[in-house]
Design an enzyme around this catalytic site. Structure first.
Site, short mmCIF file in Angstrom:
data_model
loop_
_atom_site.label_atom_id
_atom_site.label_comp_id
_atom_site.label_asym_id
_atom_site.label_seq_id
_atom_site.Cartn_x
_atom_site.Cartn_y
_atom_site.Cartn_z
N GLN A 425 45.44 44.93 40.88
CA GLN A 425 44.20 44.19 41.13
C GLN A 425 43.36 44.16 39.87
O GLN A 425 42.98 45.21 39.34
CB GLN A 425 43.43 44.85 42.27
CG GLN A 425 42.08 44.20 42.55
CD GLN A 425 41.36 44.88 43.69
OE1 GLN A 425 41.56 44.55 44.85
NE2 GLN A 425 40.51 45.84 43.36
N SER A 428 37.68 44.85 38.67
CA SER A 428 36.63 45.60 37.99
C SER A 428 36.65 45.35 36.48
O SER A 428 37.70 45.15 35.87
CB SER A 428 36.80 47.10 38.24
OG SER A 428 36.62 47.40 39.60
N SER A 460 45.09 50.28 38.80
CA SER A 460 46.25 51.12 39.14
C SER A 460 47.53 50.31 39.02
O SER A 460 47.55 49.10 39.30
CB SER A 460 46.11 51.65 40.57
OG SER A 460 44.91 52.36 40.73
N GLU A 543 42.68 42.07 62.74
CA GLU A 543 42.62 43.29 61.94
C GLU A 543 43.68 44.30 62.37
O GLU A 543 44.09 44.36 63.51
CB GLU A 543 41.24 43.93 62.08
CG GLU A 543 40.11 43.10 61.50
CD GLU A 543 39.99 43.25 59.99
OE1 GLU A 543 40.78 44.02 59.42
OE2 GLU A 543 39.12 42.59 59.41
#
Length: 683
Positions: A425, A428, A460, A543
């Site tokens: 991902q 950030s 990560s 969900e």
């Protein structure tokens, strides 16, 4: 959220709160100030007529025929309105005797008689004592009593369990009122030109009160749900053992918690909260009195340590109400077929059957409702089949499923489920942290796609990822949240540099990623340019519902292991027990979320505070594990998670858990979110 979860219990609580408020309970409390003989006659007559104290007494004996949990729901609702008189003692006595009545109950030998000053009948442990003498104690809404003399009798464990269970329900009601009162005040009180609820200090205080109130509610609910009826035949000692464990979790959690929330309420109220005219001090007094009546939270924590060392863990059974009967045989047969395969072949079988992600839509899942999801979880657990962790793919693929093109779904979803594609991902950035809207990575339109330039951090598995989900700014002139686009980036693309980032553990689990004019074709844009912020927050409407569990976390289990193998002092054993209690409460929050989903309801506040409490549990327990091992830390060599020296692995865990209050939104940011989105405080 209130203590009850089922529709019937929620309706019972709502109706009782309205009814109790109509009695003018606080006015009755104030009118009885200084009157040691006050019986709160009018209010108590209405309580008796309603049968509130005997809800769990069998109908054949004149009661309501409900469960202990029903009784707890009623007590929580009445405590929320500060109903005065002997309700708690009457409820405890009615459960113990199996018949309605006005009871004063001595719970601990030599201790106070709960509600003895308003009772017609006394259930005493001490012998040779005179009649109980009513005393105006800290709680102005009750009249507990003392015994003038006599010998202390023997402890009655079942009496203690009943009493603490029902007192915990009252503590939950007190905590709920205090939280609501503080939040309501913070929404309207103005200082320095704005509502005080907009101040981060007030927002955080209210969010912390929410965390505590939800902990109190979950522990009180579980104690009542685990209760063994007094007139029932217990099949073996297991049921009573589970109830005792749940009660000790409640005693270690609920009463200190209610006092803290009441204190927080007065702090938010400020000067008005310190006045006699405001009702807040009446609730603080009730909380203080309840804590004094039930006894030491430290003693409960020590009992939890002893129970955990003996192998006791809270096992919460989720009642599916027969809804599983139609699907379980087929699920069990399928799971047994998967379990019979070689381990390397199980993942593909799980994907093929839709059991890896049953909540995803077909053909990649089953579009499973909560009941089917839980049945699949239960059967996989029974067969010892462990689902592989999708890691970042668990975030990337749902976005592609919901918002991607058919070509993107065909290209990425199945290979990701099979483990053929590894994702990372790229969200950030060094200058943005939790504030993703301020990201600076830019994407410039070129022929056939986009060119991305910028720097990402805390990524990560970037060193081995095949693909990344990436946010980049495509319109620098648009408002911050509007000019961001969601890209799928091939991590083998020219212009990508991955640099390991060494953390405080000494290892490099994260990475910095530099994007230098990296080309991303148009077919790797998800949805439309400018939709990135919305997509970054997406989840599937269906969900994931996890199987209910109350297992202890890794560090708590390690602390229990140390308690079992070392001669710890009383203070240290209390510390271990408190971590057992906190970890159990965190798990109970998940159980309540599961039960709410089974009832067809969306997640309540439990799911939102679970991360905050879970982070605290993991950080505090890992720190305790190291602290329990004394000064050996000063002579420690290499620190790795796989070290031969257990202390080295323990220290690695303590250091590593420091990231938990930062990753995925810092604790402070999440408290802002909880304050605004759950409690409705102003921005």
């Amino acid at each position: 959220m209130s203590l009850g979860i089922s529709d019937d219990q929620v309706e019972l609580a709502d109706s009782l709160r309205k009814w109790a408020a109509s009695l003018g309970p606080v006015e009755a409390v104030r009118a009885a100030e200084g009157d040691t003989a006050a019986r709160f006659a009018e209010v108590w007559a209405a309580v008796e007529e309603m049968g509130v104290a005997s809800i769990a007494v069998p109908e054949s004996a004149g009661g309501g025929g409900g469960t202990v949990l029903d009784q707890a729901v009623a007590l929580e609702a009445c405590a929320h309105e500060l109903v005065p008189g002997g309700l708690l003692g009457a409820a405890v006595g009615s459960l113990l005797t199996g018949r309605p009545g006005r009871y004063g109950v001595q719970v601990h030998p030599g201790g106070a008689v709960w509600d003895g000053g308003t009772a017609d009948e006394q259930l005493l442990l001490d012998t040779g004592a005179g009649d109980p003498v009513a005393e105006p104690g800290a709680d102005l809404s009750t009249r507990h009593a003392r015994l003038p003399g006599g010998e202390a009798g023997e402890a009655d464990e079942r009496r203690r369990l009943v009493a603490v269970t029902l007192a915990a329900a009252e503590a939950a009601g007190v905590a709920r009122w205090c939280l609501e009162t503080a939040v309501d005040y913070a929404k309207v009180r103005e200082q320095f030109g704005q509502k005080i609820g907009a101040f981060q200090a007030i927002k955080h205080l209210c969010a912390e009160m929410l965390e505590t109130a939800e902990s109190v509610t979950a522990a009180a609910w579980d104690a009542a749900a685990a209760a063994v009826p007094v007139d029932a035949t217990v099949e073996g000692a297991g049921s009573l053992e589970q109830w005792a464990f749940a009660v000790d979790v409640a005693q270690a959690t609920c009463f200190d918690g209610a006092v803290e929330v009441a204190k927080g309420c007065i702090q938010v109220l400020g000067g008005i909260g310190f006045t006699w005219e405001h009702d807040a001090h009446l609730y603080l007094r009730r909380a203080i009195s309840l804590r004094a009546l039930v006894g030491s939270a430290d003693a409960a924590a020590e009992r939890l340590t002893a129970a955990a060392v003996a192998g006791v863990r809270r096992r919460v059974a989720v009642d599916l109400g027969g809804r599983d009967e139609a699907v379980r045989p087929e699920v069990r047969e399928t799971v047994e077929r998967i379990a019979a395969l070689e381990p390397d072949a199980r993942r593909a079988a799980l994907v093929d059957e839709g059991y890896l992600t049953p909540h995803w839509p077909a053909p990649y899942g089953l579009g499973a409702d909560p009941t089917l999801q839980i049945v699949i979880d239960q059967e996989l657990d029974r067969a010892g089949v462990v689902r592989p962790d999708l890691v970042i793919a668990g975030w990337a693929v749902p976005t592609i499923l919901s918002h991607g093109t058919d070509a993107q779904r065909e290209r990425f979803v199945l290979p990701s489920l099979l483990g053929e594609l590894v994702w990372c991902q790229l969200f950030s950035e060094p200058g943005s942290g939790s504030d993703l809207a301020s990201l600076r990575t830019r994407a410039v339109r070129v022929d056939g796609g986009w060119r991305l330039t910028g720097q990402k951090v805390w990524t990560s598995v970037a060193e081995r990822a095949d693909w990344a989900i990436c946010l980049a700014r495509t319109d620098p002139d648009a408002p911050q949240h509007k000019g961001i686009t969601y890209f799928l980036v091939d991590m083998r693309s020219p212009g990508i540099e991955v640099r390991p980032l060494r953390e405080i553990t000494g290892e490099a689990l994260f990475n910095e990623v530099f994007l230098d004019d990296v080309f991303v074709p148009d077919d790797c844009v998800v949805a439309e340019p400018g939709d990135g912020w919305r997509l970054a927050r997406t989840t599937l409407a269906n969900e994931r519902v996890a199987m209910a569990s109350a297992r202890l976390t890794k560090s708590v289990e390690r602390a229990v292991e140390i308690a079992a193998t070392r001669d710890l002092g009383p203070v240290e054993r209390v510390q271990v027990g408190r971590q057992v209690a906190l970890a159990t409460v965190c798990a109970l929050l998940g159980v309540r979320t599961t039960l709410r989903a089974l009832g067809g309801h969306g997640p309540g506040a439990e799911s939102s505070v679970a991360k905050l409490l879970g982070v605290r549990s993991r950080q505090d327990s890992s720190e305790l594990v190291v602290r329990l091992q004394g000064d050996a830390l000063a002579l420690l060599g290499t620190i790795t998670r796989d070290a031969d020296d257990p202390l080295a692995a323990d220290l690695w865990e303590q250091l590593n858990t420091r990231c938990l209050s930062i990753a995925g939104g810092t604790t402070q940011i999440l408290r802002n979110v909880a304050g605004e989105r759950i409690l409705g405080l102003p921005r």
